[in-house]
Write a protein that holds these residues in place. Sequence first.
Motif, short mmCIF file in Angstrom:
data_model
loop_
_atom_site.label_atom_id
_atom_site.label_comp_id
_atom_site.label_asym_id
_atom_site.label_seq_id
_atom_site.Cartn_x
_atom_site.Cartn_y
_atom_site.Cartn_z
N THR A 125 0.58 5.26 1.37
CA THR A 125 -0.22 6.17 2.19
C THR A 125 0.71 7.27 2.67
O THR A 125 1.80 7.47 2.12
N TRP A 143 0.84 -1.19 0.00
CA TRP A 143 0.00 0.00 0.00
C TRP A 143 0.88 1.25 0.00
O TRP A 143 2.03 1.21 0.45
N TRP A 164 -4.42 7.05 0.58
CA TRP A 164 -4.26 5.61 0.78
C TRP A 164 -4.56 4.90 -0.54
O TRP A 164 -5.51 5.25 -1.24
N ASP A 198 -6.97 2.79 6.44
CA ASP A 198 -8.09 2.34 5.61
C ASP A 198 -9.32 2.03 6.44
O ASP A 198 -10.44 2.40 6.07
N LEU A 250 -4.13 0.80 -2.46
CA LEU A 250 -3.63 -0.57 -2.59
C LEU A 250 -2.88 -0.65 -3.90
O LEU A 250 -3.47 -0.58 -4.98
N SER A 285 -8.62 2.54 -3.03
CA SER A 285 -7.97 3.83 -2.78
C SER A 285 -8.90 4.73 -1.99
O SER A 285 -10.11 4.53 -1.94
#
Length: 741
Positions: free
Chosen positions: A211, A209, A400, A316, A402, A382
């Motif tokens: 972020t 991920w 954020w 998330d 993925l 996202s």
Amino acid sequence: MPLDQRFVLALHLLLGYDLLRIATIAGGDVSQQRATIEQAIRNVAPASGQALTDRTTGEECLPTRAALIDPPTRARRESALRLHLSSCAACRSFAFSWDENIRDAEHALRSTLRERTLPTELITRLVAVIRPKARRDLRPLLRVLLIPTAVLALLAALILPGIGGNPVTVVDNRDIDAPIVEPRQLVEQAIAAADSAPLGGSGVWYAQWETMWYLGPETYAPIRAEAWIDPRKPERHRLQITHSDGGAPYEFQLSSVRDRLYYAVEPRYSETIYGHLAAIGLRGDDEPYLQALAMDVPQLTQALGARLSSGVWGVDNFYLQQAAEADDLRTLGRQRDGDRLVQILSFDGVSPLGIPADAPGATAQRVTVLLAIDSEDGRLRSATELSGPPGGTQVSRQTWRLVAEEWINSAQQIDTAFSLRSSWNGIGDFNERQAEAAAIVDLPLLPARQSVYPSAPLFNYDEGNQYGSQQLYVPADAPPGITRAAFYSNTGRIPGVWGAEVDALVYAGPGRRLIIDFNNNNVLRSDDRLMVGPWRAALLAGRGQRYTISLREAAPPTPALRIEAVGYTRAELLAIVESLRPYTLNSFLGQEELFAAPVGLDPAVRRLLGDALRAEASFSEGQAYRERSAIFWRHKPQTETADPFAPLAYRGASEAQASETWLHRSADSVIHSFTSYRNQRNEEFYRSFRGAQSYWFYYPRLDRLSHIAYGSALFSAYYQRIPWEALKLLNNVVFSMQKRA
């Protein structure tokens, strides 16, 4: 200002590019672009009244200022920078002026560009692209409704590609056979799928991920989070977060065998997890804390869940939980994200990177959240935030995403992923020879040797000041959402039979943490001051959904406390503060199950001792209570002597003893007690009586009577309200277990 300076400054302030990326775009190297940005800020500094000083005090000043200019470098060297700034007034002045000028320059750029509009020709072309073709068989109302839908989909497409994402393709809903999923149902699917491997795979699941996270009040870093999890054996896992440009992990957790957990965290990120607690294992100013821990399989699984719900890993889930409760949750449309079809959901909320929603001033920081959730598997792909005034120009940032996920089936790749030698690239080595138990799996840096079993502090009020005459204040009930707790002692000294001084009480649960510091006299600098019950409180909201509150006595003898809370609203925290009470036997009995039992203590023994304590504490005023106990003490072998004047070994006590205690609770709740101890020959060797103001004890074999008068009514009341016999027995057992461990 020259054009090259304006260009570089815009890339840095508006798009958030670091020096390496700017150098790639504009040409030259990192040092040249740093000099360009510095000169640009020097050019605008006179207008803001914050000129940058050129004065230096040593050879460390120039590297420090170079690091202050570039946010990633500033984040990586934060501890070293703080150390230098603490002793260099010139660099402190430079840092303050730099931050002020950067803030003013960004505000000026955004204010100027906010009034700019798209060229008319571009607007015409965009409208032509999104306008649906006329169809005679469509009703006019349907044609009108399709235009806003396409416009919303285009807006989502423009704002969703954030930090390095692949381009997305706008999809016309009329060309998709699959129905749109109801928003709340889709959010529920995303919550169920969060941080877990997709169904149907085999091997080890790997996910990555991107972020961001704040490592200080105003310092944030782009983050890459990676996870390797074996779904068949979740105790086998590896988690790490690093800067998006690479480097050593900010946080690292590895469990590759059935009884060991390796954990490391850098000082700048440790405050996210441990708050103001003093961390252990410090190797150097910029070096990480390392800990090798002995854990069983259930604890390793708990450690995985605890880590995935804290700090960066909880971003998330924070969005999804808000979406599940949002009244304005709605679907904007669908779009292509690579080869996936995602549904765009929108709601008004707060950022997990910001201050709590009910903090003063939080209303101005509310954002519109856009979630892209996979229509097929229900996984969040996202999250994007839109900030700005309603109806005005809004700024978007993707917080954020993925990036990738796959199944690893190669035995060699799996061995490499879970190998400590190949996976740990930070500074220092784990000391496996000193692996020890964790006091609480949520906070791996706090080992069991620094935890205090909750029965020990009940003896802490001692007028002789042997243990600091410490009076603890704890919540009347366990705070909401808490599953584990631990008393923490920074001394690392094993508590004795008669008590132990503690520094903090730590509560933890999924997405929540509460730390009560009993020895913190520092008052927070905050304008949010109020009275909460008997406490004068100063409350400070922090990034990462954190509250810190300092409490001072409104009337003696209540002490000064400091509480740090993550995952709690302002109202919840104030309710916890209002419930604070002196730590008593009822506090211990009500929350004992939250505390881990000492290693080696049989659960049946723990329950038996707990029942004895409850029995002693439950009898009413005017009632009497009788308790008989069999006690076994291991004696050190003694040399026989014929000397009649030699002192009796263990004052005449034998290894096998029997005790009988009578307790009576008076109308003012004071416990009066009489206790007699006999050896295995049924000879009485000790007798005691505790009255309202004094304590008498007598040794028949020595014919010696002693007397202790209580020095104060407060001490007398405290001393008399404790069922000593069962507590002393429990503390003896715990003390023995901890020494053995």
